[in-house]
Design an enzyme around this catalytic site. Structure first.
Site, mmCIF file in Angstrom:
data_model
loop_
_atom_site.group_PDB
_atom_site.id
_atom_site.type_symbol
_atom_site.label_atom_id
_atom_site.label_comp_id
_atom_site.label_asym_id
_atom_site.label_seq_id
_atom_site.Cartn_x
_atom_site.Cartn_y
_atom_site.Cartn_z
ATOM 1 N N GLU A 121 0.851 -1.188 0.000
ATOM 2 C CA GLU A 121 0.000 0.000 0.000
ATOM 3 C C GLU A 121 0.893 1.247 0.000
ATOM 4 O OE1 GLU A 121 -3.580 1.672 2.933
ATOM 5 O OE2 GLU A 121 -1.819 0.688 3.799
ATOM 6 N N LYS A 180 -9.743 0.205 -1.869
ATOM 7 C CA LYS A 180 -9.927 -0.146 -0.456
ATOM 8 C C LYS A 180 -11.345 0.210 -0.024
ATOM 9 C CE LYS A 180 -7.602 0.606 3.998
ATOM 10 N NZ LYS A 180 -6.483 1.339 4.657
ATOM 11 N N CYS A 220 -4.443 -3.489 4.078
ATOM 12 C CA CYS A 220 -4.031 -3.058 5.416
ATOM 13 C C CYS A 220 -5.136 -3.221 6.466
ATOM 14 C CB CYS A 220 -3.542 -1.612 5.328
ATOM 15 S SG CYS A 220 -2.597 -1.062 6.778
#
Length: 530
Positions: free
Chosen positions: A292, A352, A402
Site C-alpha cells: 500500500e 480499499k 491493510c
C-alpha cells in the site's frame, strides 16, 4: 418461659451479625476487585503480539469472570470498564505515535466502554445456570457491536486476533474469528466457575464442578478436534510470489513527504531482484506484490511515475500489484491496488473498501475541528464498493488493503470472489517501530487459517511476510529495511466451513448473549410480578 427465651434468641442473632465495616475494610472490598479487573485486562493485552503468549487469554477471562460473578449490573459496568482500560490503553498505544496521547487515550476509552457494557451484561447473566456459556455470548455480542459501530466499527483487539498460534487456532477454520474468540472466553469463564464452586460447601459442588470443568475443557478439545480442518496442500499447484519491501525515507506521519522517494525505493528494490533473477541468484517470480502507498504519485496523471512502474514491471517480467493513490473520475482520491502487466501496463484495480476513520477520512470534520486543527491532516478518500480478484499469470490473488484485514466480511468476500492467495498490502510507516505491525501480522496469520489460504504481506517499511495456510510464517523481513521475499506458495480454492458459514457463527454466538440477557429480564419481571 417466653419472656426469658426471647432476649436470649435476640442476643444470639445480634452476636451472629457482623459488626460495622471499618473504613479499611470498605476500601479493600472496593479496591481488590478493581485491581483484579485492571489486571485481567493487562493479562489479555500481554497475550497479544509481539508476544506469543496466547495461553494467557483464558486466565485473563478466568480472573474477569471471578471478579464479575454475582455483581450488580452497575458494578459490572464499572469493573468491565476498568478491564477495558487495562486492555486497550496499552494495546492501542501505537495510535498515539506522532499525534500524541489524546487521540490514543480517547480511542482506548471509547473501546473500553464496550467492555464496560459487556461487564454489565456478564454480571447480569452470572447467576443463570451454566452462566459461562451466556457470559461468553455477551462478550461476543460486544465484539460484534464494536466491529460495526461507530464509523463502521473498530474490530482491532478482538480476542481471536491474539491467537495466531496455540490450541484454539484451528477453530478459526470451523467458525471464523467469532468461534475462535468464543472458545477462548468460554474456557476462561469456565475456569472461573470451577474455582468459585470449589470454594463452596462440599455438598453443593460435585455436579456443578463437573459442568464448569466441562465448559473449561470443551473449547480446548474442540480446538484439537478441528486441527484436521487446517490444510496447507497445494490444490492447484504453486505460484512463485515476490513480496517487495522498498522502505521509506522517513518514519511517522510525514513518511510520504518525499512521495517520489518512496516510489523510487520500490522500483529500485524490484530492479535489484530482477538483477538477481537474471544472475541466477533468485527464482523468477510468477507475480510480484508491492505494498500500500508504494506509489503515492498517481501514475495515470504523472507520466514519470507511470514510466518508472512500467520499467520495474518489464525488468522483473511478471505482473505487479501496485499500491497507489489515484484520483478517480469524480476527482476524489482512492486507495487503489493496480494490476500492472509488463506487456500491457495497468489493468484491473481494487479500491480499499473499509477506510480508516480519522486517517483516510474524517467523520464530522467540522465538529472535531473545534478540538484540534489536526483533523485537517486526515484524508478525503472515497471507499471502494466491491470485491475484486486479480488474475496474475494464472493465479487468482485477492487484495485486502491493510486495515481491512481486521474486518471479517472484506476478507471473506475476496475468498468467495475466487482468491487462491490473499495479499494484505500495508503501510505501517506512520506507526514507526511500534507493536502495531506485529499485531497486524497476527491478524493476517489468523485469516490464513480461517480461510485456508496463503497470505502475502507486502509492507512499505516492515514487517513483510509470507504466511502459510496454517498460519505459520515461512519468511519475514526486518523493519525499515529494503528487502524482497521470494517463495513458492500453494494455490487453493476449497472453502473452509468458516468461509461457507459466513456471518452465521457470529449471529448464533452473539445470540447466546442476547438470549441470556433476555432470560435475566424475564426472571426479574416474573419475580416482581410485572
Amino acid at each position: 418461659m417466653t419472656a426469658t427465651t426471647a432476649p436470649t434468641e435476640t442476643s444470639e442473632q445480634t452476636a451472629s451479625q457482623p459488626g460495622p465495616e471499618t473504613r479499611a475494610e470498605r476500601v479493600r472490598r472496593r479496591l481488590v476487585p478493581a485491581v483484579a479487573a485492571v489486571l485481567s485486562g493487562v493479562l489479555l493485552y500481554l497475550s497479544f503480539a509481539p508476544r506469543e503468549l496466547w495461553w494467557l487469554a483464558p486466565f485473563a477471562f478466568a480472573l474477569c469472570g471471578f471478579v464479575l460473578h454475582g455483581r450488580r449490573p452497575r458494578s459490572g459496568f464499572r469493573l468491565g470498564l476498568l478491564m477495558g482500560l487495562g486492555y486497550f490503553v496499552p494495546l492501542l498505544s501505537w495510535t498515539g505515535v506522532d499525534v500524541g496521547p489524546l487521540p490514543w487515550l480517547a480511542l482506548a476509552v471509547a473501546e473500553a466502554l464496550f467492555i464496560g457494557l459487556a461487564g454489565l451484561g456478564i454480571a447480569s447473566v452470572s447467576r443463570l445456570p451454566a452462566w459461562p456459556l451466556w457470559a461468553s455470548g455477551v462478550w461476543l455480542l460486544s465484539e460484534a457491536a464494536r466491529a460495526r459501530f461507530p464509523f463502521e466499527g473498530f474490530p482491532w483487539g478482538k480476542v481471536a486476533f491474539g491467537q495466531p498460534t496455540g490450541v484454539f487456532l484451528p477453530l478459526a477454520a470451523l467458525g471464523g474469528t467469532p468461534l475462535l474468540g468464543f472458545a477462548v472466553v468460554l474456557s476462561g469463564f469456565g475456569l472461573a466457575d470451577v474455582v468459585r464452586r470449589l470454594r463452596a460447601a462440599p455438598r453443593a459442588r460435585d455436579r456443578a464442578v463437573l459442568t464448569a470443568a466441562a465448559l473449561t475443557v470443551a473449547p480446548v478439545a474442540a480446538g484439537a478436534a478441528a486441527a484436521p480442518l487446517v490444510s496447507t496442500a497445494a490444490e492447484h499447484g504453486t505460484a512463485t510470489v515476490a513480496v517487495i519491501q522498498g522502505n521509506v525515507p522517513r518514519m511517522g506521519l510525514d513518511f510520504n513527504a518525499q512521495r517520489r522517494a518512496v516510489l523510487d525505493h520500490h522500483v529500485r528494490e524490484t530492479l535489484r531482484l530482477a538483477a538477481e533473477v537474471k544472475a541466477g541468484k533468485a527464482k523468477q517470480p510468477d507475480l510480484v506484490l508491492w505494498p500500500e502507498n508504494s506509489s503515492d504519485i498517481d501514475p495515470f496523471t504523472n507520466s514519470d511515475a507511470y514510466a518508472e512502474i512500467d520499467k520495474a514491471a518489464k525488468a522483473i517480467g511478471a505482473p505487479v500489484s501496485v499500491g497507489a493513490v489515484v484520483a478517480a473520475k469524480d476527482g476524489k482520491p482512492r486507495n487503489r491496488q493496480i494490476l500492472w502487466d509488463p506487456e500491457t501496463g495497468p489493468g484491473a484495480s481494487y479500491d480499499k473498501r473499509h477506510l480508516q476513520p480519522f486517517g483516510e477520512y474524517m467523520p464530522y470534520r467540522s465538529f472535531f475541528r473545534i478540538f484540534s486543527s489536526d483533523v485537517d491532516r486526515a484524508g478525503v478518500f472515497e471507499p471502494g464498493t466491491k470485491p475484486v480478484v486479480f488474475d496474475m499469470a494464472g493465479t487468482e490473488v485477492g487484495p485486502v488493503t491493510c486495515y481491512e484485514a481486521a474486518f471479517d466480511d472484506v476478507v471473506r468476500d475476496q475468498v468467495n470472489e475466487g482468491a487462491q492467495i490473499l495479499s494484505v498490502p500495508s503501510n505501517n510507516a506512520t506507526f514507526e517501530r511500534s507493536q502495531m505491525t506485529y499485531q497486524q501480522l497476527a491478524i493476517d496469520r489468523v485469516r490464513a487459517v480461517e480461510h485456508g489460504r496463503a497470505v502475502m504481506v507486502p509492507v512499505t517499511s516492515g514487517v513483510s511476510a509470507v504466511i502459510r495456510p496454517d498460519g505459520t510464517v515461512a519468511q519475514r523481513t526486518g523493519m525499515f529495511t529494503a528487502e524482497s521475499l521470494v517463495a513458492d506458495v500453494p494455490k487453493r480454492s476449497s472453502k473452509t466451513p468458516a468461509t461457507k458459514l459466513g456471518v452465521w457463527p457470529e449471529v448464533f454466538l452473539a445470540g447466546l448473549g442476547v438470549a441470556g440477557i433476555g432470560w435475566v429480564i424475564a426472571r426479574r419481571r416474573a419475580g416482581t410480578g410485572s
